[in-house]
Design a protein around this motif. Structure first.
Motif, PDB file in Angstrom:
ATOM      1  N   ASP A   1      13.299  74.236  74.366  1.00 47.27           N
ATOM      2  CA  ASP A   1      14.483  73.682  75.022  1.00 47.27           C
ATOM      3  C   ASP A   1      15.022  74.693  76.038  1.00 47.27           C
TER       4      ASP A   1
ATOM      5  N   ASN B   1      12.714  77.930  68.320  1.00 46.13           N
ATOM      6  CA  ASN B   1      14.095  77.470  68.201  1.00 46.13           C
ATOM      7  C   ASN B   1      14.250  76.253  67.307  1.00 46.13           C
TER       8      ASN B   1
ATOM      9  N   PRO C   1      13.085  72.546  65.095  1.00 48.29           N
ATOM     10  CA  PRO C   1      12.648  71.181  65.388  1.00 48.29           C
ATOM     11  C   PRO C   1      13.484  70.450  66.432  1.00 48.29           C
ATOM     12  N   THR C   2      14.775  70.743  66.511  1.00 52.59           N
ATOM     13  CA  THR C   2      15.582  70.010  67.494  1.00 52.59           C
ATOM     14  C   THR C   2      15.232  70.461  68.905  1.00 52.59           C
ATOM     15  N   ALA C   3      15.083  71.768  69.081  1.00 53.79           N
ATOM     16  CA  ALA C   3      14.715  72.281  70.406  1.00 53.79           C
ATOM     17  C   ALA C   3      13.326  71.778  70.788  1.00 53.79           C
TER      18      ALA C   3
ATOM     19  N   SER D   1      11.920  69.021  69.794  1.00 57.27           N
ATOM     20  CA  SER D   1      12.012  67.598  70.123  1.00 57.27           C
ATOM     21  C   SER D   1      12.664  67.387  71.489  1.00 57.27           C
ATOM     22  N   ASN D   2      13.679  68.171  71.794  1.00 63.57           N
ATOM     23  CA  ASN D   2      14.319  68.046  73.111  1.00 63.57           C
ATOM     24  C   ASN D   2      13.320  68.321  74.223  1.00 63.57           C
TER      25      ASN D   2
ATOM     26  N   PHE E   1      18.906  63.794  61.821  1.00 68.92           N
ATOM     27  CA  PHE E   1      17.875  64.341  62.731  1.00 68.92           C
ATOM     28  C   PHE E   1      17.069  63.205  63.362  1.00 68.92           C
TER      29      PHE E   1
ATOM     30  N   GLY F   1      18.929  61.503  66.015  1.00 65.27           N
ATOM     31  CA  GLY F   1      18.946  62.340  67.213  1.00 65.27           C
ATOM     32  C   GLY F   1      17.620  62.274  67.939  1.00 65.27           C
ATOM     33  N   TYR F   2      16.552  62.237  67.165  1.00 65.79           N
ATOM     34  CA  TYR F   2      15.215  62.147  67.777  1.00 65.79           C
ATOM     35  C   TYR F   2      15.089  60.844  68.564  1.00 65.79           C
TER      36      TYR F   2
ATOM     37  N   ASN G   1      16.812  61.748  71.861  1.00 61.54           N
ATOM     38  CA  ASN G   1      16.310  62.850  72.694  1.00 61.54           C
ATOM     39  C   ASN G   1      14.802  63.037  72.678  1.00 61.54           C
ATOM     40  N   GLY G   2      14.134  62.517  71.661  1.00 59.72           N
ATOM     41  CA  GLY G   2      12.748  62.930  71.417  1.00 59.72           C
ATOM     42  C   GLY G   2      11.722  62.084  72.131  1.00 59.72           C
TER      43      GLY G   2
END
Lengths: 829, 306
Positions: free
Chosen positions: A633, A707, A709-711, A713-714, A763, A766-767, A770-771
Motif C-alpha cells: 500500500d 504491512n 493483509p489490508t495493505a 489487499s489495497n 475484513f 473491507g475487501y 478495496n480488494g
C-alpha cells in the motif's frame, strides 16, 4: 504420532449412504471399478486418441506427450465404422463416434446406495480423421509442438487451445430438456439454404442434432440398467430407489426436470458428457449459479414434501460423482491421481439485478453439503460476496473458514468482478451481450476466471505469459539475457535477435528510457504468445470439433459454428499474466538501485543477474530489502504497479486469433506456473535467485507484504484500477475482466473466538470495497504444516490452497511445502 | 510526533479492526514491559541479528564510531550513537533500525486512514504507546483531526499524566483503553517505577467524564506472574473499578518479546516465566466479579493443554 491431527477438518454429518460412497471413493485404486480413461479407435492405422494441444498449457506433461499418444493408441478398443461414416464431415463423425462410444461401449455402473446415474465418462476416443486429414493435422501438430516448446524453454510462458473453462447452459437443459434443443437446432437446420445445408453450417448442425441424442440414448440405457438391478435387488427400499432412478433416466435430460431430484440428475448426466466430448476430465467445466437455477425445483420439491435430508443425500452423491473425474489418472502419483484441482466450479449466492442479494435456502443447504463433504476437491465452490451480502451468509462463511485449513471455497467479489466484465463489454463493444442489466449473471469458471454464463467461452487458461521475460529481453537488447537449455536435447540454444532492439545498456541512461524499452519488449512477448496460440487454435478449429458442448453453448447453433470455431456468442481468449509482482518489484529495484540511489550501473546490475547474484550479495540484499515493493500500500510503488498493469493489459486487447476471430482479454491466474517457471527464468532484479519461485498471480512477492493483509489487499485493488468517479461499475474500476487470483494466509489465532470472527467479517467487507475480484483464504498454523511434513500419512486430507486451486498438502512437492510454510502467516500478536 | 511504528489490521487494540499507532516514550518502566524499545523517549539504534549478512557497512559509515564487530555480532555504543540513521540507511538487509522517527501529523493521518474500509462499524484508530499522552500536544492534534473526519479514536493509556491532558482528549475519543496494573502503591512503584496515586485519581475523573459524555471505557490489567496476578491485587482493583468500566479485560502474560530485550542488551526478569494457565485466568475473572467487577473477560495465550 501426529500431534495436530485433531485440528484437521473431518467430514461432517453424512448419511450412511453418502459416507459409504465418499469412503469408497477414497479407496482409489483398491476400488473394483473406477473411471479411468477408456480409449476407442476407428481402427485405422493412422488414428490417434490423445489430443496433445489441450496439454500445451501443462509443461509437466511435455516429456510424456509421445508416451501418452502411443500408450492410449495401444489400449484403444476398436469401434467398427462403415463406409458411410467416412463420407460424413468431421463434426458429424465425431458426434456419431462419441455417441456410439458413450452409449454402447462405456461400461455402466450404479454403486450401492448411489442415487444418481452416470458413472463412467473419462474417454479418449478416436480423432475420427481419414488418412489425408490426419496427415494434415500431424503436420500442423509438428509445427505447433516445436513452437510451444521454444516458447516454454525460453521462458515466455505457454499457450494452447484447451478444453472446458466455461459454464455451459445447463439451466436450459434442466428447464426444457435436450428435446427442446434438438427441435431448435432442427428448425435452424431446415431453414438453411441447400448450399448451407451441404456446407459447414449444415455439417455442424447435423452433428449437434446427433449430439443431442447422446444423453437421451445413454439415459435410456441407464434406465433399463436400473430396472434390471431392481429386479435382482432383495432390499425393498433399495429396489424402490432403483425404480425411481429408472424413471428419472427415462425422463431427463431429454425432457424437462420437474423436481429437485430430476434436476440434479439432469445436471450431472449433461455435465459428465461434456467431459467425455472434450476427452478431458473436469477441465474447468463449471456449473455456474446452481443455487439460482435449481431453486425453482428446490422450492417445488419442498412444497411437494421432499425432505432436506434427502436433498443433501442427492447432492452428496453428486459430489462423489464429480470427484471421479480424477480417476482418469488414478494410477499416476501417490494420491490416487488426485493431484490438484480440476476445477468443476459451482457458484453460490451473489448479486441480482439492482444490487439485490440472491442468497436463498438452497444456498445454505449447499453450504451445509460442502461443510459435511469437505475435505474433498470437487466440485469447487465459489461464494459470491458483495456490499449487500446478508450477515447470516457472512457468519456461515467465516464459521466454515475457521474450521478448515484452506477455506472450502473461494470468495468472489461481485462489484470488482462486474466492473471487469463491463470493461470487457466496452473493449469488445458488446453491450447487447454484457450490460448493467445482466452482468450480475456472471460466474467464475475453473479456479476463479469470470465469464458470462451459457454463451461464453473465453479460453481462460489458454495463454499464460511471463511478464518477466520482457525484462530479460531489455537486458539482452532483444536477445535472451543468457542462453537457455533445451531439456529434451540437453543443448544450449544460441542467442538470437528475437525481440526488438530497444537499446544497449549504456543507452538506457534514465529510468524513463529503461521503462520504455520494457514496454516495447512486453509488446513483443505478447505477440509471441499470440502467434504461438494461433497454431493450436487453428488445429482445433479444423480438426477437433465438440458438437455436444456446442449444443450447450448459445450462439453455436445460431451461427452454425462449433464452439471450437468461435461459435459462442462471447468468445475471447484470455491472456493470463504470470510473474506480475516479480516484474513490478524488478522494475522498482532497477529504478531504486540504478537510477535513484546509483548503487550500481545498469551494466553491473545485469552482470549480477547473469551470475545469479553470486559475488553481488550486498546489491542483492539491497534489491530485496531496500528497494520498494508492490503489496505494501505504498503509493509510489503501487503507481508503477498500475502502470505495468495498464501496459500489458491494454496491449492484450489489441490481439485477435486469425482463424476464429477471438479477441484477447487480460486476466491473472498463473496456476502453478510461478513455481515451474522459476526454474527457467534467470535471476531477477528484485533480488530473486534463479530457480526461486516467482510471484503468484496478482499476489505480492512472497514476504514482500510486510504491512499485513489490508495493505496487501489495497495494493491489489489499486493495481486493478482502484475506485473513483465514473468507474466501470459504480465506483469500481477493473482492467482484468477475467479477474485475478489472490491468496492470503492467516494464522489460526485471527479467528479464535466469536469476537475475532466478527473482526474477520469486517475484513471481508473491507475487501469487498478495496480488494480484488477473488480471494482464497488459507488458515494455517506453521506448526501443523511442519508436523504434516514429518507425518504425511496422518495428514492425507490436509487441504491447502495454492493458487486458484486446492491441493492436498502432503501430495505437493517438498519445495512447495516449504514455501507454504515459509509464506508469511499474519500473526496479530 | 515521535513514533515507533504503525500496526495495520490490529485485532487486539480495541473493538473491531484497528490501525494502531505506537509512539516512543513512556513514563513507566514496567518490569514485564512487552515493548521495552518504546520506554525511552529518545531515538535509539538497534541491530537485528537474524537479518544481518555480516558486511560491516554499518561500522564503516557511522560518523561517531559507535558500532563495532564483536563475537556476539554488531555492538552499538548507545552513549556514542546519535541515532542519525546513517547505518540503517546503508545497511543492505534492514538489520539496523532506528527506533523513534519523527513524523508530521498530516503524514501520519494519511497513513492511519488507509484501512478505513476494513474497520466496519466498530473499528478505527488506536493511539497507543509507549504512552500517547506523553506527547500531549501532538496526540491532541491527531485525535482531533481523526475525530473531525468521523474516525473512531481509541486512546490506549497507562493513565500516568496530567488530568488536563486526558480531559482534553475526551472530546475527540470514542473509547479509552485504560491500564490499571497494581493496587498496592509500594508494589506499583517497585514494578513500574512510578507511584500509582495519579493513575487512580485520573481513573476516577475519567470514569466520571466518560459517563457524562457517553464515551466507552475499557480497563485492562496485564496478568503478570508475581506482580499483578495475586488474588488480593485483583480483588482490590475490582473494588475500585466496580461498574465504572464498560469492559475489564485481564490480559494473560506472554513471553513473545524475549528478542526485544536481547536487542536492547537488557536483562528481562520474565524471560523464563511460563505462560499463564487458562484455569488461573478463569479463577481471576471470578475473583474480579465476586468483588464487584462488571463485564470482566480474559484474553491472551495460555499454556497449551495436553
Amino acid at each position: 504420532m501426529a500431534k495436530y491431527q485433531d485440528a484437521i477438518k473431518q467430514p461432517g454429518n453424512l448419511s450412511p449412504r453418502v459416507k459409504w460412497l465418499r469412503d469408497y471413493y477414497f479407496e482409489g485404486v483398491d476400488r473394483p471399478w473406477n473411471n479411468e480413461y477408456s480409449a476407442y479407435t476407428t481402427g485405422t492405422p493412422w488414428d490417434t486418441q490423445f489430443d496433445e494441444i489441450t496439454y500445451y498449457i501443462v509443461p509437466e506433461t511435455y516429456p510424456f506427450i509421445p508416451t501418452f499418444l502411443a500408450s492410449l493408441k495401444q489400449i484403444s478398443k476398436e469401434i467398427p465404422v462403415d463406409d458411410d461414416f467416412w463420407k460424413m464431415s468431421i463434426p458429424e463423425r465425431k458426434a456419431f463416434f462419441t455417441k456410439k462410444a458413450a452409449v454402447e461401449y462405456l461400461p455402466m455402473e450404479v454403486l450401492p446406495g448411489d442415487l444418481l446415474c452416470g458413472a463412467r465418462f473419462n474417454m479418449m476416443y478416436s480423432m475420427c480423421l481419414n488418412k489425408k486429414e490426419q496427415a494434415a493435422r500431424d503436420k500442423l501438430i509438428k509445427d505447433a509442438r516445436k513452437s510451444m516448446l521454444a516458447l516454454h524453454n525460453h521462458g515466455y510462458g505457454n499457450s494452447g487451445a484447451t478444453s472446458g473453462h466455461l459454464v455451459p447452459d445447463y439451466a436450459k437443459i434442466i428447464r426444457h430438456g435436450f428435446k427442446a434443443e434438438y427441435e431448435k437446432i432442427k428448425s435452424l437446420y431446415e431453414a438453411l439454404s441447400e448450399k448451407d445445408k451441404n456446407g459447414r453450417k449444415g455439417n455442424n448442425l447435423r452433428a449437434m442434432m446427433t449430439a443431442c441424442k447422446m444423453p437421451k440414448e445413454l439415459a435410456e440405457k441407464y434406465s433399463k440398467f436400473c430396472i434390471s438391478l431392481a429386479e435382482k435387488e432383495k432390499d425393498p427400499e433399495r429396489k424402490q430407489e432403483l425404480l425411481v432412478m429408472a424413471q428419472n433416466m427415462a425422463k431427463v435430460p431429454w425432457n424437462p426436470a420437474e423436481n429437485f431430484y430430476e434436476g440434479v440428475q439432469s445436471l450431472w448426466l449433461t455435465h459428465m458428457l461434456v467431459m467425455s466430448d472434450e476427452k478431458y476430465p473436469g477441465p474447468g467445466v463449471s456449473f455456474g449459479r446452481v443455487d439460482q437455477y435449481l431453486y425453482p425445483l428446490y422450492e417445488k420439491s419442498i412444497k411437494e414434501g421432499m425432505s432436506k435430508d434427502f436433498m443433501k443425500e442427492i447432492l452428496g452423491c453428486f459430489w462423489v460423482h464429480a470427484n471421479t473425474a480424477y480417476d482418469a489418472q488414478i494410477r499416476v502419483g501417490g494420491n490416487q491421481g488426485i493431484t490438484a484441482g480440476f476445477g468443476q466450479l459451482l457458484t453460490l449466492s451473489g448479486m441480482g439485478k439492482d444490487g439485490k442479494d440472491m442468497t436463498n435456502d438452497l444456498t445454505y443447504l449447499i453450504l451445509d453439503v460442502i461443510d459435511d463433504m469437505s475435505p474433498i476437491l470437487e466440485p469447487k465452490p465459489n461464494v459470491r460476496l458483495h456490499n449487500n451480502s446478508p450477515e447470516a451468509l457472512m457468519d456461515k462463511i467465516v464459521d466454515m473458514v475457521c474450521r478448515s485449513q484452506g477455506a472450502p471455497f473461494l470468495l468472489n467479489f461481485d462489484e470488482r468482478s462486474m466492473a471487469g466484465m463491463l470493461r470487457e463489454s466496452k473493449k469488445a463493444n458488446i453491450p447487447n451481450l454484457i450490460n448493467e442489466e445482466n452482468v450480475c449473471e456472471y460466474a467464475p469458471v475453473g479456479c476463479l476466471e469470470n465469464t458470462m454464463v451459457g454463451n461464453d467461452r473465453s479460453g481462460t487458461v489458454d495463454s499464460n505469459v511471463n511478464l518477466l521475460k520482457a525484462m530479460e529481453l531489455v537486458y539482452g537488447n532483444g536477445r535472451d539475457m543468457l542462453p537457455y537449455l533445451d531439456p529434451m536435447s540437453g543443448k544450449w540454444t544460441p542467442l538470437t535477435q528475437d525481440g526488438p532492439k530497444t537499446g544497449n545498456l549504456k543507452e538506457l541512461d534514465t529510468f524513463e528510457k529503461f521503462y520504455k524499452a520494457y514496454e516495447e519488449q512486453t509488446k513483443y512477448v505478447l505477440r509471441r504468445m499470440v502467434e504461438n496460440y494461433e497454431k493450436s487454435e487453428n488445429i482445433r478449429y479444423n480438426f477437433n470439433p465438440t458438437p455436444y458442448l456446442s449444443v450447450l453453448v448459445n450462439g453455436c447453433a445460431e451461427k452454425g459454428l462449433d464452439v471450437t470455431q468461435g461459435g459462442a456468442e462471447i468468445s475471447f481468449v484470455t491472456m493470463e499474466a504470470v510473474t506480475y509482482a516479480t516484474t513490478v518489484d524488478s522494475l522498482l529495484a532497477v529504478k531504486y538501485l540504478v537510477y535513484d540511489k546509483k548503487e550500481c550501473t545498469l551494466e553491473e546490475l545485469v552482470k549480477a543477474l547473469k551470475s545469479n547474484w553470486k559475488g553481488y550479495e550486498v546489491l542483492q540484499n539491497k534489491a530485496l530489502y531496500k528497494a520498494p515493493k508492490y503489496g505494501r500500500d505504498d503509493d509510489e510503488a503501487d503507481a508503477l504497479a498500475k502502470k505495468v498493469m495498464d501496459c500489458w493489459s491494454e496491449e492484450t486487447w489489441k490481439f485477435r486469433t486469425k482463424c476464429t476471430g477471438r479477441q484477447f482479454r487480460p486476466g491473472m491466474l498463473s496456476w502453478n506456473y510461478w513455481i515451474g517457471n522459476g526454474f527457467i527464468l534467470k535471476a531477477s532484479a528484485n533480488g530473486r535467485n534463479e530457480a526461486q519461485f516467482l510471484s503468484n498471480a496478482i499476489c505480492p512477492s512472497n514476504g514482500a507484504d510486510i504491512n499485513g493483509p489490508t495493505a496487501n489487499s489495497n495494493s491489489v485493488g489499486i493495481a486493478l484500477g482502484g475506485n473513483g468517479e465514473n468507474g466501470d461499475y459504480q465506483d469500481y474500476f477493473n482492467c482484468l475482466p477475467n479477474g485475478a487470483s489472490h491468496t492470503i494466509t492467516f494464522n489460526t489465532s485471527l479467528l479464535r473466538d466469536a469476537e475475532h470472527k466478527e473482526k474477520f467479517k469486517s475484513f471481508l467487507k473491507g475487501y469487498t470495497k478495496n480488494g480484488g475480484t477473488a480471494l482464497q483464504i488459507n488458515i494455517l498454523d506453521a506448526e501443523v504444516l511442519k508436523d504434516a511434513q514429518k507425518h504425511p500419512k496422518d495428514y492425507r486430507h490436509l487441504l491447502v490452497r495454492i493458487t486458484g486451486y486446492n491441493a492436498y498438502f502432503v501430495s505437493v512437492g517438498k519445495e512447495l511445502q516449504d514455501e507454504i510454510i515459509a509464506r508469511e502467516s499474519h500473526k496479530t500478536y | 510526533m515521535k513514533i515507533l511504528n504503525i500496526q495495520r489490521m490490529s485485532t487486539e487494540d480495541g473493538p473491531g479492526i484497528r490501525t494502531t499507532l505506537f509512539v516512543k516514550g513512556c513514563p513507566l518502566s514496567c518490569k514485564w514491559c512487552h515493548n521495552p524499545e518504546s520506554i525511552s523517549p529518545s531515538s535509539h539504534t538497534e541491530w537485528i541479528s537474524v537479518r544481518c549478512m555480516g558486511c560491516n557497512t554499518c561500522i564503516q559509515v557511522c560518523p561517531k564510531q559507535a558500532l563495532s564487530s564483536t563475537e556476539n555480532g554488531i555492538e552499538i555504543d548507545q552513549e556514542r550513537c546519535i541515532a542519525c540513521g546513517k547505518c540503517a540507511e546503508e545497511c543492505p538487509t534492514g538489520a539496523i533500525e532506528v527506533k523513534g522517527i519523527n513524523r508530521s501529523i498530516d503524514s501520519l493521518y494519511k497513513e492511519l486512514i488507509k484501512d478505513k474500509s476494513y474497520w466496519g462499524k466498530d473499528g478505527g484508530v488506536t493511539l497507543s504507546g509507549g504512552e500517547i499522552t506523553m506527547q500531549s500536544a501532538d496526540s491532541l492534534l491527531l485525535a482531533k483531526k481523526l475525530h473531525e473526519n468521523n474516525i473512531r479514536v481509541a486512546i490506549d493509556t497507562c493513565g500516568f499524566c496530567k488530568w488536563e491532558t486526558l480531559k482534553k482528549l475526551v472530546d475527540y475519543t470514542d473509547i479509552f483503553l485504560y491500564d490499571l496494573k497494581i493496587f498496592d502503591p509500594k508494589k506499583h512503584l517497585e514494578f513500574t517505577g512510578q507511584d500509582n496515586s495519579v493513575i487512580f485519581e485520573n481513573f476516577e475523573l475519567l470514569a466520571k467524564e466518560c459517563k457524562e459524555k457517553k464515551k466507552t471505557l475499557w480497563v485492562r490489567t496485564p496478568i503478570i506472574p508475581r506482580a499483578t496476578d495475586s488474588d488480593e491485587n485483583i480483588s482490590s482493583l475490582a473494588k475500585i473499578i466496580g461498574d465504572k468500566a464498560d469492559l475489564w479485560e485481564l490480559c494473560a502474560f506472554n513471553n513473545l518479546c524475549k528478542d526485544k530485550y536481547d536487542r536492547l542488551k537488557k536483562d528481562w526478569d520474565y524471560c523464563s516465566s511460563p505462560l499463564m494457565e487458562a484455569a488461573r485466568m478463569k479463577e481471576l475473572v471470578k475473583i474480579a466479579i465476586d468483588n464487584g467487577g462488571k463485564n470482566v473477560i480474559w484474553s491472551g495465550m495460555t499454556k497449551r493443554e495436553e
